[in-house]
Design a protein around this motif. Structure first.
Motif, mmCIF file in Angstrom:
data_model
loop_
_atom_site.group_PDB
_atom_site.id
_atom_site.type_symbol
_atom_site.label_atom_id
_atom_site.label_comp_id
_atom_site.label_asym_id
_atom_site.label_seq_id
_atom_site.Cartn_x
_atom_site.Cartn_y
_atom_site.Cartn_z
ATOM 1 N N SER A 274 3.810 -20.165 -4.135
ATOM 2 C CA SER A 274 4.530 -19.055 -3.505
ATOM 3 C C SER A 274 4.180 -18.920 -2.027
ATOM 4 N N GLN B 282 -1.869 -13.651 -10.150
ATOM 5 C CA GLN B 282 -1.173 -14.422 -9.119
ATOM 6 C C GLN B 282 -1.912 -14.347 -7.787
ATOM 7 N N ASN B 283 -2.756 -13.342 -7.678
ATOM 8 C CA ASN B 283 -3.445 -13.128 -6.419
ATOM 9 C C ASN B 283 -4.650 -14.062 -6.308
ATOM 10 N N ASP C 191 -1.443 -7.792 -14.932
ATOM 11 C CA ASP C 191 -0.322 -7.525 -14.038
ATOM 12 C C ASP C 191 -0.044 -6.042 -13.921
ATOM 13 N N LEU D 18 -1.225 -10.292 0.042
ATOM 14 C CA LEU D 18 0.069 -10.680 -0.508
ATOM 15 C C LEU D 18 1.167 -9.841 0.125
ATOM 16 N N THR E 195 2.523 -7.240 -4.208
ATOM 17 C CA THR E 195 3.007 -8.613 -4.291
ATOM 18 C C THR E 195 3.734 -9.013 -3.016
ATOM 19 N N ASP F 202 -4.340 -8.937 -11.383
ATOM 20 C CA ASP F 202 -3.205 -9.692 -10.865
ATOM 21 C C ASP F 202 -3.581 -11.165 -10.720
#
Lengths: 338, 338
Positions: B281, A72-73, A100, A251, A222, A70
């Motif tokens: 975010s 985004q993490n 992802d 998250l 998420t 991930d």
DNA sequence: AAAACTTTATGAATCGATTCAGGCTCGATT
DNA sequence: AATCGAGCCTGAATCGATTCATAAAGTTTT
């Protein structure tokens, strides 16, 4: 256009191509004079080694693939950073792939890395990819699992003890007086999730008194899924709210926090305490600073890459499991001001 | 060990190596029967194309280098993700390099990418690297600047209008009644920083009344630097506090927020309003949800990679500057509850 | 002074995929 | 019947760095 090859360098320096190659790879075996002239020629001509030719002939690669669960993490950002640091010491670059939590993407990147003949692969796996990794290994590409314990010991791994972390988190909640605890996390294909839940269960069972432990499943780890889970929870009658939530990662926890405190509906930690996992750098800056289980993320990356390089240097090495202990970081989200 | 080459496939399929290569690269020119047999042989033998040999002979690379300014910043995580998405459509993998605003690391990665003969380079540059990029170009490696407008138009770029963003941010602060504004950011070698400041200045000058705009310099755009700057600001006598802060990015803003509201010393936004840049975010999940200038980060990454591939396909293309407009996202950190 | 090593340099062979000039078949055209 | 062209296929040459057997020059040992 320029296309300066080792042959041009050799000619300019008045030596053979073999000598140039030796200057590049084992300068000790070449006379000082030759080294000097070759280096000068390289300088003058602006020669840059062609890595493709080198890789083809010598079979050594200067890249390592990193398949991340991930991107985004921020946790994985830190892990990659650690690996990068360690790699840059030895001129290793990182081929980066973000799955992802999609097995198709996972496979795609492993295929790509195989074609590239990378030196090795670091991977935080989603599903069961041992067969794929075995195949890579049979082609001389080592793999180290990241953030995932290798249960069967077929590969080296670097991870944090998620079971212990889950236990410590819930023990902390119990110690601060909570009795109705919700575990929020998912999908349960992810080992990290099931391990943290297992630790939570262990803590609940060993508490010496009755602890409610309910499981609220999410589709992914998420912020959005956390917020959705939070909304579901507070949609219930107040009497059925948990008094604490253990989120499978930060998250989720941040998403939960957002949806809980919106409009002041829920007081955190007074009504519901909240603890996450990873201790990403934003946990401390959250609306209510978030308690969390800290992972030494950068160290995980460094260590994983170091082990990978050691294993590719000596394929006889037996796989080893490196397990770090997570550390409880207590902040406002679990400590009511009195 | 296995080491299945195109020769083995040819033998197994009973065709020549040329035919196998044709099946791989232009199946239309091969009879259906040959295609079938070659594909079967590939399947049976588990053949995987050797990318090094392919790259050496054909001179085409399937990797693109991405040099990122600050890997810890989720903004860049999103940009990379966008590039990755776009790349995976055409089997392009990303070689990832994080410079952490260090020119030495920047150079190191460009060297590495040159050796690797990547298809092209995406870069969010720190210093002035046009000469290095020119050199790469002369070797057939294109470059696209990311998050940075290419003033002289020598390279394509994909960015957000930072000047406009800075202006919009400060206009928003002025419109909500602020008059003593601090710009927090640095280092001023970074174009993003100076542009955002320039925009802020323009807004202050065009306000139609006197606006104090002071500059508080930081060493880098990190949470820690933001927190340090915040501490310096509130160490002053209260009368000299600004009534609003525009931070050059969200990391700074989150750090500022943390240090301002610690112990309830400062009320945000009542005492000091705060706006950041990027809209990562986590901005929405902050202690006080953070107003920010949103960048279409993922789109920036996608677009940059697409342009890079177009340029490598046709080197005659004229560099083009793609500029997205940032979008003001108003949250609690600039809107006092009345 | 010959023999036995060391040190250093040479350059052809090699890695594996791609390319391309040339060859073969077979049906169409003259 | 001869010529031509389309469609397929072949296999040697090639990309550039590395490796290694061989040799030349220099040094030490006997």
């Amino acid at each position: 256009m320029a296309a300066v090859s080792i042959r041009d360098v050799a000619q300019h320096a008045g030596v053979s191509v073999g000598t140039v190659s030796n200057v590049l790879n084992r300068p000790g075996e070449v006379s000082a004079e030759s080294v000097r002239r070759v280096q000068e020629a390289i300088e003058v001509l602006g020669y840059v080694r062609n890595d493709a030719a080198r890789k083809l002939r010598a079979g050594v690669s200067t890249t390592v693939g990193f398949v991340v669960l991930d991107g985004q993490n921020p946790f994985f950002g830190d892990v990659v950073r650690g690996a990068e640091d360690e790699g840059s010491k030895s001129g290793i670059a990182i081929l980066y792939g973000n799955t992802d939590e999609d097995p198709k993407r996972e496979r795609m990147y492993l295929d790509l890395f195989e074609e590239q003949q990378v030196r090795g692969v670091l991977i935080s796996p989603y599903g069961d990819i041992n067969p794929r990794l075995e195949r890579l290994r049979s082609r001389g590409i080592a793999a180290v699992l990241v953030d995932r314990f290798s249960g069967d010991g077929r590969f080296s791994s670097v991870s944090v003890d998620s079971v212990a972390g889950g236990r410590m988190a819930v023990e902390h909640l119990i110690a601060t007086g909570r009795r109705r605890i919700a575990f929020v996390g998912g999908p349960f294909e992810m080992r990290q999730v099931t391990d943290r839940l297992a630790g939570a269960r262990a803590a609940a069972e060993n508490a010496g008194e009755h602890i409610d432990l309910e499981v609220v499943a999410t589709d992914a780890l998420t912020v959005a899924d956390g917020a959705a889970a939070g909304a579901r929870i507070i949609a219930r009658p107040r009497s059925q709210w948990p008094d604490a939530i253990f989120a499978a990662n930060d998250l989720l926890a941040l998403g939960l926090l957002q949806s809980l405190i919106v409009d002041g509906r829920v007081l955190v930690p007074d009504d519901i305490a909240l603890i996450g996992f990873d201790d990403i750098s934003f946990a401390a800056a959250a609306a209510v600073p978030l308690s969390s289980m800290r992972q030494p993320s950068r160290m995980i990356g460094r260590t994983a890459l170091r082990i990978l390089l050691e294993e590719t240097a000596d394929p006889e090495l037996i796989p080893r499991q490196t397990v770090f202990q997570p550390e409880l970081v207590v902040r406002a989200s679990t400590t009511p001001r009195r």
